[in-house]
Scaffold this motif. Structure first.
Motif, PDB file in Angstrom:
ATOM      1  N   PHE A 218     -39.431  18.554  25.782  1.00  0.00           N
ATOM      2  CA  PHE A 218     -39.458  18.682  27.243  1.00  0.00           C
ATOM      3  C   PHE A 218     -40.762  18.108  27.792  1.00  0.00           C
ATOM      4  CE2 PHE A 218     -39.164  21.776  31.085  1.00  0.00           C
ATOM      5  CZ  PHE A 218     -38.605  20.786  31.859  1.00  0.00           C
ATOM      6  N   ALA A 219     -41.877  18.477  27.148  1.00  0.00           N
ATOM      7  CA  ALA A 219     -43.178  17.939  27.591  1.00  0.00           C
ATOM      8  C   ALA A 219     -43.172  16.414  27.518  1.00  0.00           C
ATOM      9  CB  ALA A 219     -44.308  18.519  26.739  1.00  0.00           C
ATOM     10  N   ALA A 220     -42.636  15.862  26.421  1.00  0.00           N
ATOM     11  CA  ALA A 220     -42.585  14.398  26.274  1.00  0.00           C
ATOM     12  C   ALA A 220     -41.736  13.775  27.378  1.00  0.00           C
ATOM     13  CB  ALA A 220     -42.030  14.012  24.908  1.00  0.00           C
ATOM     14  N   SER A 221     -40.686  14.471  27.796  1.00  0.00           N
ATOM     15  CA  SER A 221     -39.774  13.895  28.790  1.00  0.00           C
ATOM     16  C   SER A 221     -40.367  13.856  30.192  1.00  0.00           C
ATOM     17  CB  SER A 221     -38.443  14.642  28.801  1.00  0.00           C
ATOM     18  OG  SER A 221     -38.553  15.886  29.469  1.00  0.00           O
ATOM     19  N   ILE A 222     -41.354  14.713  30.475  1.00  0.00           N
ATOM     20  CA  ILE A 222     -41.906  14.754  31.848  1.00  0.00           C
ATOM     21  C   ILE A 222     -43.368  14.331  31.926  1.00  0.00           C
ATOM     22  CG2 ILE A 222     -40.229  16.491  32.619  1.00  0.00           C
ATOM     23  CD1 ILE A 222     -42.448  18.614  32.477  1.00  0.00           C
ATOM     24  N   TYR A 223     -44.047  14.172  30.784  1.00  0.00           N
ATOM     25  CA  TYR A 223     -45.444  13.711  30.825  1.00  0.00           C
ATOM     26  C   TYR A 223     -45.452  12.239  31.217  1.00  0.00           C
ATOM     27  CZ  TYR A 223     -50.313  12.896  29.473  1.00  0.00           C
ATOM     28  OH  TYR A 223     -51.651  12.571  29.477  1.00  0.00           O
ATOM     29  N   GLN A 224     -46.081  11.941  32.336  1.00  0.00           N
ATOM     30  CA  GLN A 224     -46.118  10.568  32.851  1.00  0.00           C
ATOM     31  C   GLN A 224     -44.710   9.962  32.907  1.00  0.00           C
ATOM     32  OE1 GLN A 224     -49.428   8.225  31.918  1.00  0.00           O
ATOM     33  NE2 GLN A 224     -50.820   9.944  31.865  1.00  0.00           N
ATOM     34  N   ARG A 225     -43.758  10.793  33.286  1.00  0.00           N
ATOM     35  CA  ARG A 225     -42.326  10.430  33.419  1.00  0.00           C
ATOM     36  C   ARG A 225     -41.688  10.002  32.103  1.00  0.00           C
ATOM     37  NH1 ARG A 225     -43.918   7.722  38.384  1.00  0.00           N
ATOM     38  NH2 ARG A 225     -43.737   9.211  40.078  1.00  0.00           N
ATOM     39  N   GLY A 226     -42.246  10.479  30.976  1.00  0.00           N
ATOM     40  CA  GLY A 226     -41.575  10.240  29.697  1.00  0.00           C
ATOM     41  C   GLY A 226     -42.366   9.384  28.739  1.00  0.00           C
ATOM     42  N   ILE A 227     -42.737   9.973  27.589  1.00  0.00           N
ATOM     43  CA  ILE A 227     -43.396   9.213  26.519  1.00  0.00           C
ATOM     44  C   ILE A 227     -42.582   9.398  25.226  1.00  0.00           C
ATOM     45  CG2 ILE A 227     -45.689   9.400  27.574  1.00  0.00           C
ATOM     46  CD1 ILE A 227     -46.382  11.563  25.502  1.00  0.00           C
ATOM     47  N   SER A 228     -42.928   8.624  24.202  1.00  0.00           N
ATOM     48  CA  SER A 228     -42.176   8.673  22.948  1.00  0.00           C
ATOM     49  C   SER A 228     -42.287  10.036  22.267  1.00  0.00           C
ATOM     50  CB  SER A 228     -42.697   7.611  21.975  1.00  0.00           C
ATOM     51  OG  SER A 228     -42.342   6.344  22.434  1.00  0.00           O
ATOM     52  N   PHE A 229     -41.198  10.406  21.600  1.00  0.00           N
ATOM     53  CA  PHE A 229     -41.111  11.731  20.989  1.00  0.00           C
ATOM     54  C   PHE A 229     -40.509  11.586  19.591  1.00  0.00           C
ATOM     55  CE2 PHE A 229     -38.005  15.469  20.760  1.00  0.00           C
ATOM     56  CZ  PHE A 229     -38.940  16.326  20.211  1.00  0.00           C
ATOM     57  N   ILE A 230     -41.187  12.174  18.602  1.00  0.00           N
ATOM     58  CA  ILE A 230     -40.677  12.197  17.234  1.00  0.00           C
ATOM     59  C   ILE A 230     -40.564  13.651  16.808  1.00  0.00           C
ATOM     60  CG2 ILE A 230     -41.347  11.766  14.820  1.00  0.00           C
ATOM     61  CD1 ILE A 230     -42.308   9.029  15.681  1.00  0.00           C
ATOM     62  N   ASN A 231     -39.469  13.989  16.149  1.00  0.00           N
ATOM     63  CA  ASN A 231     -39.240  15.381  15.782  1.00  0.00           C
ATOM     64  C   ASN A 231     -39.260  15.549  14.258  1.00  0.00           C
ATOM     65  OD1 ASN A 231     -38.575  18.057  15.799  1.00  0.00           O
ATOM     66  ND2 ASN A 231     -36.473  17.777  16.552  1.00  0.00           N
ATOM     67  N   ILE A 232     -40.125  16.451  13.790  1.00  0.00           N
ATOM     68  CA  ILE A 232     -40.157  16.805  12.364  1.00  0.00           C
ATOM     69  C   ILE A 232     -39.873  18.297  12.280  1.00  0.00           C
ATOM     70  CG2 ILE A 232     -41.504  16.731  10.222  1.00  0.00           C
ATOM     71  CD1 ILE A 232     -43.247  14.551  11.491  1.00  0.00           C
ATOM     72  N   PRO A 233     -38.589  18.664  12.201  1.00  0.00           N
ATOM     73  CA  PRO A 233     -38.221  20.084  12.223  1.00  0.00           C
ATOM     74  C   PRO A 233     -38.562  20.763  10.899  1.00  0.00           C
ATOM     75  CG  PRO A 233     -36.246  18.717  12.047  1.00  0.00           C
ATOM     76  CD  PRO A 233     -37.403  17.780  12.194  1.00  0.00           C
ATOM     77  N   THR A 234     -39.113  21.954  10.973  1.00  0.00           N
ATOM     78  CA  THR A 234     -39.556  22.644   9.760  1.00  0.00           C
ATOM     79  C   THR A 234     -38.753  23.908   9.459  1.00  0.00           C
ATOM     80  OG1 THR A 234     -41.204  23.909  10.975  1.00  0.00           O
ATOM     81  CG2 THR A 234     -41.931  21.803  10.034  1.00  0.00           C
ATOM     82  N   THR A 235     -37.698  24.162  10.249  1.00  0.00           N
ATOM     83  CA  THR A 235     -36.810  25.278   9.908  1.00  0.00           C
ATOM     84  C   THR A 235     -35.422  24.708   9.655  1.00  0.00           C
ATOM     85  OG1 THR A 235     -36.043  25.719  12.158  1.00  0.00           O
ATOM     86  CG2 THR A 235     -38.064  26.838  11.467  1.00  0.00           C
ATOM     87  N   LEU A 236     -34.615  25.447   8.909  1.00  0.00           N
ATOM     88  CA  LEU A 236     -33.261  24.970   8.632  1.00  0.00           C
ATOM     89  C   LEU A 236     -32.465  24.870   9.932  1.00  0.00           C
ATOM     90  CD1 LEU A 236     -31.133  24.087   6.620  1.00  0.00           C
ATOM     91  CD2 LEU A 236     -30.525  26.488   6.278  1.00  0.00           C
ATOM     92  N   LEU A 237     -32.644  25.877  10.805  1.00  0.00           N
ATOM     93  CA  LEU A 237     -31.934  25.854  12.085  1.00  0.00           C
ATOM     94  C   LEU A 237     -32.268  24.581  12.855  1.00  0.00           C
ATOM     95  CD1 LEU A 237     -30.166  27.274  14.184  1.00  0.00           C
ATOM     96  CD2 LEU A 237     -32.218  28.356  15.078  1.00  0.00           C
ATOM     97  N   ALA A 238     -33.539  24.269  12.932  1.00  0.00           N
ATOM     98  CA  ALA A 238     -33.944  23.081  13.688  1.00  0.00           C
ATOM     99  C   ALA A 238     -33.441  21.809  13.017  1.00  0.00           C
ATOM    100  CB  ALA A 238     -35.464  23.050  13.841  1.00  0.00           C
ATOM    101  N   GLN A 239     -33.373  21.808  11.690  1.00  0.00           N
ATOM    102  CA  GLN A 239     -32.914  20.608  10.990  1.00  0.00           C
ATOM    103  C   GLN A 239     -31.413  20.381  11.196  1.00  0.00           C
ATOM    104  OE1 GLN A 239     -34.281  20.462   6.897  1.00  0.00           O
ATOM    105  NE2 GLN A 239     -36.431  20.413   7.505  1.00  0.00           N
TER     106      GLN A 239
END
Lengths: 346, 346
Positions: free
Chosen positions: B104-125
């Motif tokens: 969410f922060a990436a989507s609204i910071y300066q109207r959107g910057i690049s976002f990479i996700n490294i999920p560390t829980t099984l649920l998030a993965q």
């Protein structure tokens, strides 16, 4: 008349209608966000035109200083209280502050609901009506939090400009002149030869600006390239607005000064002729726009460029007129050269 | 192994990599958002793999109760202080709370910057890694403010699950079982026959879930249709989570109970056989997942459905299994029928 705004993703396409607002019909809930002043003047005109299941009015205070996290939160809370759902529509009815806040709220409420923009200032009609930029100001600067979010439709009604104070009208003209200087030499001449207080001539200016901007935005929705040309004058204007805490100048007025600063830089660099520099300045003055701002500390002014979001990697990008009707983007201008321009305002 | 996630707008396409994270190189600034616990356990592993101009660490408290406007504001402020610009990248390194906030922060910071996700829980993965949903909770409910924002890449590393508490592991399995019940009868059987504590078998489950979800999301990015099937169990779960203030159950646990409630409804309506209802319940219990929640006030519980964002126009949409491996969407179930299901938990 209507202008088609199109995107690479056609689901984002919409129309900007000029003087075409007769009736708006919705089969779900609608909330109108307006400000106290516009609401008092024009809600009586718009409300009978809106047919919807439920209609809610959200009124916020008038002024750039309210383009804040607090007002955004207030709007979102009102939407929850009104139980708007994912199928509801949010209508912005006001100037750029109202539409920037309302568009942003629409983009994040339940991860995005429909948004319709009815701009009531000339600035908002010629500028904020196309492009999908939404946002709020923070203590770190202007528009640094926000989103790109396209409306479903935009309705520009010239009658709402009847009650616009002269200063605000001129501030809108500044952004229109900006478009002309960057892209269209003939259009620039229009401002010298026409009376914008005539309805048809004003409608032509709005149409022309919407078309020019639509062309740019459709090529570069997220401002990764050519769209940055629309920031002509803004690099300087944002510093002026920050230094004066948004209290002294309207946005268009700050842009007018910023364009004059950029033009002086273009003159010194040989991109603009002395005669053209003066022609632009004269047109701005003709519309009672300011072209001068007393810079207290030119070093500090220069440093402020680097916090501005349009810059990156410690380079400042200057958008300059390359004669009237063309532009050039420069990110390698000597610090000393810029300081020498700022000195003429110190 | 990698899975291609594709969209109608190909500029949004990205890959989910499973056990492929070796090195990440950036030519601009990077900020990693993590939480205190994950940071302490795994930053030492990830940091040597990241090559960038500037690297900033932002650590937030651990827990669903921090998925708030306040934490979002904190992250945004840290980004301003670190002078991240429009070319910077934000990396989420944690579970769903961290990735929902960071996306969410990436989507609204300066109207959107690049976002990479490294999920560390099984649920998030298995769940949050695909779909682009970001958001925060408010006093009005869960995830009611947010955006749809796709990452540039997702890296699922099974080794980060080694330090995952058993309860959190099971909560992740719940969402994986959810996918199986909705879409794939054979995959459902996999949970009965395999040991998910073996690396390869777990990687298979992650891959299968990512593929199933990618298929749905590519058809319906913004959840205007079929994507809502992923909310199976969630209509009930959100009420349970709200009633227990997110303190008693992990999200996957609440979903487990919610699925059991939905299944009982499906059983009563004839969409699920008694034998299937029990098979699902047994699998959930095998993974130490809760299937029961004591409802204090079933009328209030029922009313709570209507504030949930997945409902609209005062109709509640129930996603039910239509035997294992298929789904049915119903928005015309009698209030009395639902209440009779809730009664069995009262």
């Amino acid at each position: 008349m209507k202008i088609d705004i199109s995107f690479k993703d056609p689901s984002k396409d919409y129309f900007v209608y000029i003087d075409e607002l007769k009736e708006l019909e919705f089969d779900s809930s609608v909330a109108i966000v307006t400000n106290q002043r516009v609401g008092g003047l024009w809600l009586k005109d718009i409300l009978p035109k809106i047919k919807s299941k439920n209609l809610h009015i959200i009124s916020i205070p008038d002024g750039e200083e309210y383009k804040s996290f607090e007002t955004l939160n207030y709007i979102l809370e009102q939407l929850f209280i009104a139980k708007l759902d994912r199928k509801s529509t949010l209508i912005s009815f006001g100037g750029g502050v109202v539409s920037d806040l309302t568009g942003f709220a629409a983009s994040i409420y339940q991860r995005g609901i429909s948004f319709i923009n009815i701009p009531t200032t000339l600035l908002a009609q010629v500028d904020a009506s196309v492009g999908g930029k939404t946002g709020i100001n923070t203590k770190f600067g202007k528009n640094l939090i926000g989103s790109f979010y396209q409306p479903k439709a935009v309705y520009c009604e010239s009658k709402y400009l009847q009650t616009l104070p002269n200063r605000e009208f001129s501030a809108g003209v500044a952004e229109a002149i900006k478009m002309a200087i960057m892209f269209d030499r003939n259009f620039f001449q229009y401002f010298a030869n026409h009376n914008l207080h005539k309805k048809e001539e004003l409608a032509f200016v709005i149409k022309k600006c919407v078309e020019l901007k639509a062309d740019i935005v459709s090529k570069d929705e997220k401002e990764s390239g050519i769209r940055s040309v629309l920031n002509y004058g803004h690099t300087f204007a944002h510093v002026i607005e920050n230094e004066t805490k948004y209290l002294k100048f309207l946005h268009g007025e700050a842009v007018s000064i910023g364009m004059n600063m950029a033009n002086l830089l273009a003159l010194k660099l040989g991109y603009l002729k002395e005669e053209e520099y003066k022609r632009i300045k004269d047109i701005l003055i003709k519309f009672n726009l300011p072209v001068y701002y007393k810079i207290k500390d030119k070093e500090l002014f220069y440093e402020s460029f680097f916090l501005d979001k349009k810059s990156s990697n410690s380079k400042v990008k200057f958008i300059l007129p390359n004669s009237i009707g063309n532009f050039i983007i420069k990110d390698d201008i000597d610090r000393d050269m810029v300081i020498s321009v700022l000195s003429e305002f110190a």
